[in-house]
Write a protein that holds these residues in place. Structure first.
Motif, PDB file in Angstrom:
ATOM      1  N   GLY A 156       0.793  -1.325  -0.031  1.00 59.81           N
ATOM      2  CA  GLY A 156       0.067  -0.055   0.046  1.00 59.81           C
ATOM      3  C   GLY A 156       0.841   1.302   0.068  1.00 59.81           C
ATOM      4  N   PRO A 157       0.204   2.314   0.124  1.00 59.65           N
ATOM      5  CA  PRO A 157       0.807   3.572   0.052  1.00 59.65           C
ATOM      6  C   PRO A 157       1.706   4.145   1.114  1.00 59.65           C
ATOM      7  CG  PRO A 157      -1.469   3.890   0.460  1.00 59.65           C
ATOM      8  CD  PRO A 157      -1.440   2.435   0.356  1.00 59.65           C
ATOM      9  N   ALA A 158       1.540   3.583   2.343  1.00 56.64           N
ATOM     10  CA  ALA A 158       2.260   3.948   3.704  1.00 56.64           C
ATOM     11  C   ALA A 158       3.672   3.892   3.340  1.00 56.64           C
ATOM     12  CB  ALA A 158       1.678   3.379   4.611  1.00 56.64           C
ATOM     13  N   SER A 159       4.350   4.867   3.603  1.00 54.24           N
ATOM     14  CA  SER A 159       5.923   4.703   3.521  1.00 54.24           C
ATOM     15  C   SER A 159       6.597   4.697   4.835  1.00 54.24           C
ATOM     16  CB  SER A 159       6.484   5.930   2.764  1.00 54.24           C
ATOM     17  OG  SER A 159       6.165   7.170   3.528  1.00 54.24           O
ATOM     18  N   ASP A 160       6.024   4.901   5.950  1.00 54.54           N
ATOM     19  CA  ASP A 160       6.410   4.902   7.328  1.00 54.54           C
ATOM     20  C   ASP A 160       6.082   3.708   8.046  1.00 54.54           C
ATOM     21  OD1 ASP A 160       7.984   7.640   6.887  1.00 54.54           O
ATOM     22  OD2 ASP A 160       6.020   8.633   7.284  1.00 54.54           O
ATOM     23  N   PRO A 161       6.871   3.341   9.314  1.00 52.93           N
ATOM     24  CA  PRO A 161       6.566   2.196   9.927  1.00 52.93           C
ATOM     25  C   PRO A 161       5.483   2.795  10.923  1.00 52.93           C
ATOM     26  CG  PRO A 161       8.851   2.880  10.254  1.00 52.93           C
ATOM     27  CD  PRO A 161       8.302   3.576   9.092  1.00 52.93           C
TER      28      PRO A 161
END
Ligand code: FES
Length: 206
Positions: A173-178
């Motif tokens: 998906g689009p999330a890039s941060d943990p």
């Protein structure tokens, strides 16, 4: 997609209970619809909090509990989470006042007990229990799904997935941060307890 248990799908959008689909088990605390439209209010509150009006307030020593309408809080113990299951939508309990820190959604956490703990999983010291912010790092929706088969949290707003067994790293998906983590300990009475603040500031960044 049938691979992931969807919080609220079986037991209703605002229910508390246990949902089992095949090998996947979700213990629902607060179930919130994952659709974008329903998340509008949540996004608004997250944005407000991100502006500093309602910063997260979790502190070391806090225990965790689900919100209750009536009656005393029930702090979560290790025995409340069987291996492979999760408890979603818990909040820290202020260790000094005994009150739930639910004044902001940025304090909300999802807890899971991993059945396969890797050596580098930080929460291994807490008997496989991990706790992560329940606020998606993409645009701040609530994360309402746990898939025990691959130890992934999933956000239904835009289908980001985070690996609970790998420090909450985004894997789809689009999330890039943990996801922000909460380091845990099991205290002498068996309660799951925060041993530090969130590893990073909770909230959406997308
Ligand atoms: S807000 Fe979670 S994937 Fe977009």
């Amino acid at each position: 997609m049938s691979k992931v248990t969807r919080a609220g799908h079986t037991a209703g959008p605002e229910s508390t209970g246990t949902v089992t689909v095949g090998r996947r088990i979700v213990i629902q605390g607060l179930a919130v619809s994952g659709c974008v439209a329903a998340a509008g209010g949540l996004l608004k509150s997250a944005a407000k909090a991100d502006q500093g009006e309602l910063a997260q307030s979790l502190k070391p020593g806090d225990r965790f509990a689900l919100e209750v309408e009536n009656g005393p809080l029930k702090p979560l113990r290790l025995e409340d989470i069987a291996p492979g299951t999760a408890i979603l939508g818990a909040y820290p309990i202020d260790s000094e006042t005994g009150l739930l820190r639910n004044e902001t959604r940025l304090n909300m956490v999802n807890l899971a007990r991993l059945s396969d703990v890797k050596p580098d999983t930080p929460a291994a010291a807490a008997s496989g229990v991990v706790a992560f912010s329940a606020v998606c790092t993409h645009k701040g929706c609530s994360i309402t799904s746990w898939n025990a088969e691959d130890s992934h949290w999933r956000c239904f707003c835009h289908m980001s997935e985070f690996d609970a067994s790998d420090n909450g790293e985004p894997v789809a998906g689009p999330a890039s941060d943990p996801l922000p983590m909460v380091f845990l300990a099991i205290d002498a009475e068996g309660y799951i307890t925060a041993s530090a603040e969130f590893s990073r500031t909770p909230g959406g960044t997308g």
